[in-house]
Design an enzyme around this catalytic site. Structure first.
Site, PDB file in Angstrom:
ATOM      1  N   ALA A   1       0.938  -1.277   0.048  1.00 13.44           N
ATOM      2  CA  ALA A   1       0.037  -0.047  -0.084  1.00 13.44           C
ATOM      3  C   ALA A   1       0.822   1.282  -0.009  1.00 13.44           C
ATOM      4  O   ALA A   1       0.633   2.198  -0.720  1.00 13.44           O
ATOM      5  CB  ALA A   1      -0.878   0.060   1.188  1.00 13.44           C
ATOM      6  N   ASP A   2       2.090   1.282   1.057  1.00 14.19           N
ATOM      7  CA  ASP A   2       2.814   2.327   0.708  1.00 14.19           C
ATOM      8  C   ASP A   2       3.486   2.461  -0.521  1.00 14.19           C
ATOM      9  O   ASP A   2       3.696   3.735  -1.310  1.00 14.19           O
ATOM     10  CB  ASP A   2       3.940   2.154   1.812  1.00 14.19           C
ATOM     11  CG  ASP A   2       3.498   2.540   3.079  1.00 14.19           C
ATOM     12  OD1 ASP A   2       2.732   3.469   3.597  1.00 14.19           O
ATOM     13  OD2 ASP A   2       4.113   1.813   4.212  1.00 14.19           O
ATOM     14  N   MET A   3       3.920   1.251  -1.232  1.00 14.78           N
ATOM     15  CA  MET A   3       4.747   1.570  -2.550  1.00 14.78           C
ATOM     16  C   MET A   3       3.777   1.916  -3.374  1.00 14.78           C
ATOM     17  O   MET A   3       4.210   2.780  -4.273  1.00 14.78           O
ATOM     18  CB  MET A   3       5.592   0.017  -2.784  1.00 14.78           C
ATOM     19  CG  MET A   3       6.452  -0.128  -1.843  1.00 14.78           C
ATOM     20  SD  MET A   3       7.121  -1.949  -1.887  1.00 14.78           S
ATOM     21  CE  MET A   3       7.991  -1.854  -3.292  1.00 14.78           C
TER      22      MET A   3
ATOM     23  N   GLY B   1       3.102   5.448  -3.341  1.00 17.43           N
ATOM     24  CA  GLY B   1       4.373   6.300  -3.776  1.00 17.43           C
ATOM     25  C   GLY B   1       4.245   6.328  -5.529  1.00 17.43           C
ATOM     26  O   GLY B   1       4.845   7.187  -5.742  1.00 17.43           O
TER      27      GLY B   1
END
Length: 417
Positions: A179-181, A184
């Site tokens: 989810a972070d990646m 980004g």
């Protein structure tokens, strides 16, 4: 040759992963990225080890592998922008910046006077990207957002893992903070779009990125499967909800993936398995039929594949044009001859005096290329260099250092060891 974003200046006020992943991508594309970090501690992930990179003496350094994974290509300036003096430094840097990326909690940047509305007065062409767990609007906007929580709330864990009726069944998170990646990466796409639009409008704009929005946005076929059918998707483990056979199988000495995408490939698989009758059996002749009779088909294929080694099957399947592959460990994946030949693993000379490993950007341009100009920086490595470029004198730097507003490792007496 200069990268596609050569000449673009990025002020990186982010930490952890979603923001740094975005700004590392921008740096790889040629942007000049200045990363603002807290004096003394820096980005939280600097302490997220072990493992830490080895120093010259072979002992662990202060550079965590986690930080090294997401901060290539940046210059580090250690400034405490919770102070008035630190805020003024950031404002001065923002005047000549094309892009600001931040991922503090909702409202924090406004409290510091570093929000988009404040900075756009100084720089009308500024593109400002905020990355938070839940975005700038909505009832959850003030909640802290963490990848693990977002994977759960956004539906991903409900479709990841074995089904409840199988051994080890239950929801699972993805093995990387996806989810972070992905946030980004979506943020990078948004920034590139805004930079392109600015060429005609001559105006910047604000980008509101939410981890939860991103997670929901890339549910892809699973989201549409539910919206079309009204049936919540289930966990299939290593199987596929819409294709069969499309899963992992055990061979005599390991596991492999067989990924049949059409009926022609299925018939080729049956020939490799010396089971041609299955290929013309009405229960399995089409993908819809195979899904309806999944358990029987999978059982027969599994029994056959257990009779030979993984590599024997992979060689035969490749020759027959059936998509298949081994289930590699991370070490095996990084050592795959094809991965090595594509230049996906390399190293960079680091400021600690040794080479540190890196995984390459997967983009392959035909002409402009990807730039790896700087290794992940030491905390405050470029403080003096950057602040002198905006007009601060050595005396200014010494005073700011003495008051704890800045920290640097790039020049005595700023270097505190």
């Amino acid at each position: 040759m200069a990268g596609v974003l050569s000449g673009i200046k990025v002020l990186d006020l982010s930490r952890i992963l979603a923001g740094p992943w975005c700004t590392q991508l921008l740096a790889d594309l040629g942007a000049d990225v200045v990363k603002i970090e807290r004096p003394g501690t820096g980005d939280d992930t600097r302490a997220w080890g072990p493992p830490f990179a080895e120093g010259l003496d072979g002992a662990p350094s202060a550079e965590s592998a986690y930080f090294l994974a997401a901060n290539r290509g940046k210059r580090s300036v250690a400034v405490d922008f919770s102070t008035a003096a630190g805020q003024e430094i950031v404002r001065t840097l923002a005047k000549s910046t094309d892009v600001v990326v931040e991922n503090l909690k909702y409202g924090d940047m406004r409290r510091y006077g570093l929000d988009y509305e404040s900075l756009r007065i100084l720089n009308p062409g500024l593109i400002y990207c905020s990355i938070t767990g839940f975005g700038q609007t909505g009832p959850y906007r003030e909640r802290a957002g963490y990848d693990f929580v977002i994977q759960a709330m956004g539906g991903l864990m409900s479709i990841t893992g074995e089904s409840d009726d199988r051994s080890g069944g239950g929801p699972q998170k993805c093995g990387v903070p996806i989810a972070d990646m992905m946030t980004g990466m979506y943020a990078t796409v948004a920034i590139l779009g805004a930079l392109h639009e600015r060429q005609t409008s001559n105006s910047g704009q604000y980008i509101d990125m939410s981890l939860l929005d991103t997670q929901v946005g890339w549910l892809a076929n699973h989201g549409l499967n539910y919206m079309v059918s009204g049936k919540p998707p289930k966990r299939w483990g290593n199987a596929h909800p819409n294709l069969c056979p499309y899963q992992s199988f055990p061979a005599s000495d390991g596991h492999l993936i067989v990924a049949v995408g059409n009926d022609r490939q299925f018939r080729a698989l049956c020939r490799v398995l010396s089971m041609p009758s299955i290929g013309i059996d009405s229960r399995f002749a089409t993908n819809s039929a195979r899904l309806a009779n999944r358990d029987s088909l999978v059982d027969q294929i599994e029994q056959c594949l257990r009779t030979k080694s993984r590599d024997e099957w992979l060689s035969a399947l490749e020759e027959a044009g059936v998509p298949a592959g081994p289930i590699n460990t991370v070490a095996q994946a990084l050592e795959e001859p094809h991965v090595v030949s594509r230049g996906m693993v390399f190293s960079m000379e680091h400021g600690i005096g040794v080479c540190v490993p890196q995984i390459a950007n997967p983009i392959k341009f035909s002409r402009t290329g990807i730039e790896y100009l700087r290794p992940p920086p030491i905390l405050g490595e470029h403080t003096s260099e950057i602040l002198e470029s905006i007009g601060l004198t050595q005396k200014n730097l010494e005073e700011l250092h003495a008051s704890g507003v800045i920290h640097g490792r790039d020049r005595y007496p700023i270097d505190a060891g």
